[in-house]
Design an enzyme around this catalytic site. Structure first.
Site, PDB file in Angstrom:
ATOM      1  N   TYR A  73       0.817  -1.224   0.000  1.00 24.35           N
ATOM      2  CA  TYR A  73       0.000   0.000   0.000  1.00 24.35           C
ATOM      3  C   TYR A  73       0.850   1.273   0.000  1.00 24.35           C
ATOM      4  CZ  TYR A  73      -3.498   3.455   1.398  1.00 24.35           C
ATOM      5  OH  TYR A  73      -4.294   4.570   1.455  1.00 24.35           O
TER       6      TYR A  73
ATOM      7  N   LYS B 101       1.023   4.238  -3.028  1.00 22.92           N
ATOM      8  CA  LYS B 101       0.705   5.658  -2.850  1.00 22.92           C
ATOM      9  C   LYS B 101       1.944   6.537  -3.115  1.00 22.92           C
ATOM     10  CE  LYS B 101      -3.706   5.268  -1.780  1.00 22.92           C
ATOM     11  NZ  LYS B 101      -4.789   5.771  -2.645  1.00 22.92           N
TER      12      LYS B 101
HETATM   13  N1  LIG Z   1      -9.427   5.738   5.323  1.00 28.19           N
HETATM   14  C1  LIG Z   1      -8.216   6.244   5.483  1.00 28.19           C
HETATM   15  O1  LIG Z   1      -7.704   6.392   6.619  1.00 28.19           O
HETATM   16  C2  LIG Z   1      -7.416   6.705   4.287  1.00 28.19           C
HETATM   17  C3  LIG Z   1      -6.252   7.434   4.540  1.00 28.19           C
HETATM   18  C4  LIG Z   1      -5.488   7.870   3.466  1.00 28.19           C
HETATM   19  C5  LIG Z   1      -5.908   7.587   2.173  1.00 28.19           C
HETATM   20  N2  LIG Z   1      -7.055   6.883   1.965  1.00 28.19           N
HETATM   21  C6  LIG Z   1      -7.454   6.642   0.576  1.00 28.19           C
HETATM   22  O2  LIG Z   1      -8.772   7.142   0.394  1.00 28.19           O
HETATM   23  C7  LIG Z   1      -9.398   6.418  -0.664  1.00 28.19           C
HETATM   24  C8  LIG Z   1     -10.767   5.960  -0.199  1.00 28.19           C
HETATM   25  O3  LIG Z   1     -10.584   5.105   0.911  1.00 28.19           O
HETATM   26  P1  LIG Z   1     -11.736   4.823   2.002  1.00 28.19           P
HETATM   27  O4  LIG Z   1     -11.091   4.918   3.323  1.00 28.19           O
HETATM   28  O5  LIG Z   1     -12.944   5.622   1.707  1.00 28.19           O
HETATM   29  O6  LIG Z   1     -11.985   3.257   1.716  1.00 28.19           O
HETATM   30  P2  LIG Z   1     -13.313   2.372   1.582  1.00 28.19           P
HETATM   31  O7  LIG Z   1     -14.369   2.843   2.505  1.00 28.19           O
HETATM   32  O8  LIG Z   1     -12.846   0.975   1.654  1.00 28.19           O
HETATM   33  O9  LIG Z   1     -13.801   2.718   0.085  1.00 28.19           O
HETATM   34  C9  LIG Z   1     -13.018   2.319  -1.007  1.00 28.19           C
HETATM   35  C10 LIG Z   1     -13.804   2.636  -2.251  1.00 28.19           C
HETATM   36  O10 LIG Z   1     -13.003   2.241  -3.387  1.00 28.19           O
HETATM   37  C11 LIG Z   1     -13.856   1.474  -4.228  1.00 28.19           C
HETATM   38  N3  LIG Z   1     -13.092   0.542  -5.065  1.00 28.19           N
HETATM   39  C12 LIG Z   1     -12.224  -0.425  -4.701  1.00 28.19           C
HETATM   40  N4  LIG Z   1     -11.768  -1.080  -5.784  1.00 28.19           N
HETATM   41  C13 LIG Z   1     -12.378  -0.509  -6.863  1.00 28.19           C
HETATM   42  C14 LIG Z   1     -12.335  -0.742  -8.252  1.00 28.19           C
HETATM   43  N5  LIG Z   1     -11.586  -1.727  -8.785  1.00 28.19           N
HETATM   44  N6  LIG Z   1     -13.076   0.056  -9.055  1.00 28.19           N
HETATM   45  C15 LIG Z   1     -13.850   1.036  -8.548  1.00 28.19           C
HETATM   46  N7  LIG Z   1     -13.960   1.290  -7.226  1.00 28.19           N
HETATM   47  C16 LIG Z   1     -13.221   0.520  -6.410  1.00 28.19           C
HETATM   48  C17 LIG Z   1     -14.802   0.758  -3.305  1.00 28.19           C
HETATM   49  O11 LIG Z   1     -15.931   0.348  -4.063  1.00 28.19           O
HETATM   50  P3  LIG Z   1     -16.730  -1.040  -3.835  1.00 28.19           P
HETATM   51  O12 LIG Z   1     -17.918  -0.648  -2.987  1.00 28.19           O
HETATM   52  O13 LIG Z   1     -17.118  -1.444  -5.218  1.00 28.19           O
HETATM   53  O14 LIG Z   1     -15.800  -1.999  -3.159  1.00 28.19           O
HETATM   54  C18 LIG Z   1     -15.124   1.885  -2.330  1.00 28.19           C
HETATM   55  O15 LIG Z   1     -16.102   2.749  -2.864  1.00 28.19           O
HETATM   56  C19 LIG Z   1      -8.453   5.276  -1.029  1.00 28.19           C
HETATM   57  O16 LIG Z   1      -7.716   5.628  -2.174  1.00 28.19           O
HETATM   58  C20 LIG Z   1      -7.531   5.184   0.185  1.00 28.19           C
HETATM   59  O17 LIG Z   1      -6.256   4.679  -0.163  1.00 28.19           O
HETATM   60  C21 LIG Z   1      -7.815   6.434   2.996  1.00 28.19           C
END
Ligand SMILES: NC(=O)c1ccc[n+]([C@@H]2O[C@H](COP(=O)([O-])OP(=O)(O)OC[C@H]3O[C@@H](n4cnc5c(N)ncnc54)[C@H](OP(=O)(O)O)[C@@H]3O)[C@@H](O)[C@H]2O)c1
Length: 234
Positions: free
Chosen positions: A161, A165
């Protein structure tokens, strides 16, 4: 008002970003692998009533899906102002010694090649607007400086991961140089309570602050890495 595509809008930070941008009057194309399920949720969610949220079938790992989504947006809107590449997966958190090349496939395919695929497909639509913007949802886990110096990350030693990033951050630097017409920004949501983190961290509203700000910013400059407080180190 802008037309904005958010990938991974089915839940978490993408869903919050969608709700907030639509709440400000923008048209939001909500990319989701299961757009029908998202459509049902949009119809049933009173907080989205009256807002212009349009579910769009989009799997960022599939050429055909992304091409079909771009065709659909071209036919319905003709252009796009902002692309938010938010979809991402965490991959394995296994100890470093146990991780091999196969463990990288899913993470790099989604977190790195996904944004490349979606950006390339939607670029012609973005370039039809006055001030096209490209937002990459990155992470402090991808910051070489934070990972090597910030005590918050001292006990974290994961491979796929953070590597995905860090590479996404480099894409932002290179896109900013290679696409001078586009305002390109990497954002770090900070630790945010979603399925991704097993619901640890701050709220999705806080997690989407930097995403929403970057999507709406038209000043730039291009090629920055921002969190909700401002510039953050690469
Ligand atoms: N949460 C944190 O602390 C955090 C911190 C830094 C960065 N981020 C980044 O923020 C972004 C969103 O994360 P989140 O925390 O909101 O995670 P999350 O709740 O797990 O949501 C991830 C989203 O990505 C979608 N996804 C995964 N694989 C996909 C694909 N092949 N095609 C289209 N959509 C896909 C999922 O859709 P499905 O419903 O279809 O699975 C879901 O809508 C990510 O890039 C993550 O790396 C998160």
């Amino acid at each position: 008002m802008s037309t904005i595509l958010v990938t991974g809008a089915s839940r978490g930070i993408g869903a919050a970003t969608t709700r907030r941008l639509a709440g400000q009057g923008h048209t939001v194309l909500a990319g989701a692998r299961d757009a029908e399920a998202l459509g049902r949720r949009v119809r049933d969610d009173p907080t989205l009533a009256g807002l212009d949220v349009r579910p769009l079938a989009l799997d960022v790992t599939e050429d055909d899906s992304v091409a079909a989504a771009a065709r659909q947006v071209e036919e319905s809107l003709g252009s796009l102002d902002v692309l938010v590449n938010n979809a991402g997966v965490p991959g394995t958190w296994a100890p470093a010694a146990e991780v091999g090349p196969a463990d990288f496939a899913d993470v790099l395919t989604t977190n790195l090649l996904g944004p490349v695929r979606v950006t390339q497909a939607f670029l012609p639509l973005l370039l039809r607007g006055d001030r096209p913007r490209l937002v990459m949802v990155s992470s402090g886990m991808g910051s070489l400086r934070l990972q090597s110096t910030d005590p918050v990350y001292a006990d974290i030693a994961h491979l796929p991961y953070p590597a995905s990033k860090a590479a996404l951050n480099m894409l932002v630097v290179q896109y900013a140089k290679g696409l001078p017409q586009v305002l390109v920004t990497a954002v770090d949501p900070g630790l945010t309570a979603t399925e991704f983190t097993d619901h640890a961290g701050h709220s999705v509203e806080e997690g989407s602050d930097a995403v929403v700000a970057a999507a709406l910013d038209t000043e730039g400059p291009s090629g920055r890495f921002l969190d909700r407080e401002g510039p953050t180190p690469w």
